[in-house]
Motif scaffolding. Structure first.
Motif, mmCIF file in Angstrom:
data_model
loop_
_atom_site.group_PDB
_atom_site.id
_atom_site.type_symbol
_atom_site.label_atom_id
_atom_site.label_comp_id
_atom_site.label_asym_id
_atom_site.label_seq_id
_atom_site.Cartn_x
_atom_site.Cartn_y
_atom_site.Cartn_z
ATOM 1 N N GLU A 1 -0.827 3.464 5.132
ATOM 2 C CA GLU A 1 -0.685 1.901 4.734
ATOM 3 C C GLU A 1 -0.447 1.843 3.439
ATOM 4 O OE1 GLU A 1 -4.332 0.433 6.195
ATOM 5 O OE2 GLU A 1 -3.842 0.666 8.383
ATOM 6 N N SER B 1 -10.908 5.031 4.392
ATOM 7 C CA SER B 1 -9.515 4.934 3.783
ATOM 8 C C SER B 1 -9.740 5.508 2.315
ATOM 9 C CB SER B 1 -9.554 3.301 3.506
ATOM 10 O OG SER B 1 -8.288 2.976 2.948
ATOM 11 N N LYS C 1 -3.235 6.794 9.779
ATOM 12 C CA LYS C 1 -2.420 5.999 9.695
ATOM 13 C C LYS C 1 -2.046 5.999 7.964
ATOM 14 C CE LYS C 1 -3.563 3.024 13.437
ATOM 15 N NZ LYS C 1 -4.628 1.941 13.941
#
Length: 119
Positions: free
Chosen positions: A20, A38, A18
């Motif tokens: 972001e 992350s 993902k």
């Protein structure tokens, strides 16, 4: 190695990705379940088999692909430096291993280990 050469973060074995903002959230499968990490962009990401479902080529598309012309491009035409960045300092054979010893019982094993100073 690519991430090290570019000095970018890496996320390996991604099963879900993902974006972001300026960060990338990657879910990957580990022995104990799922791990979410992350990393900042730009990053090097490697994919797991579960990231996407592969598309299978149909016979008509395979026949069309056989007729297509393949353009050959040299790395220099794309501005890519192909000079080796790896320097081999030395190459040596590993040391020869000593022959093992078979023992009949656990007591023999413990005795051998005590004699050799392992326990």
């Amino acid at each position: 190695m690519t991430a090290a050469l570019l000095d970018w973060p890496q996320a390996t074995f991604a099963s879900e990705v993902k974006v972001e903002g300026e960060k990338l959230t990657v879910v990957r499968e580990i022995d104990g379940g799922l791990e979410t990490i992350s990393v900042k962009l730009p990053a090097v990401v490697t994919a797991d088999l579960r990231l996407n479902e592969p598309r299978y080529a149909t016979l008509p598309n395979i026949m069309k692909a056989k007729k297509k012309k393949i353009d050959t491009v040299k790395p220099a035409d794309l501005g890519v430096d192909t000079a080796s960045r790896v320097h081999v300092l030395s190459v040596e054979d590993p040391p020869q291993r000593q022959a093992g010893v078979k023992v009949e019982t656990v007591e023999d094993l413990v005795t051998k280990l005590r004699e050799s100073g392992r326990i």
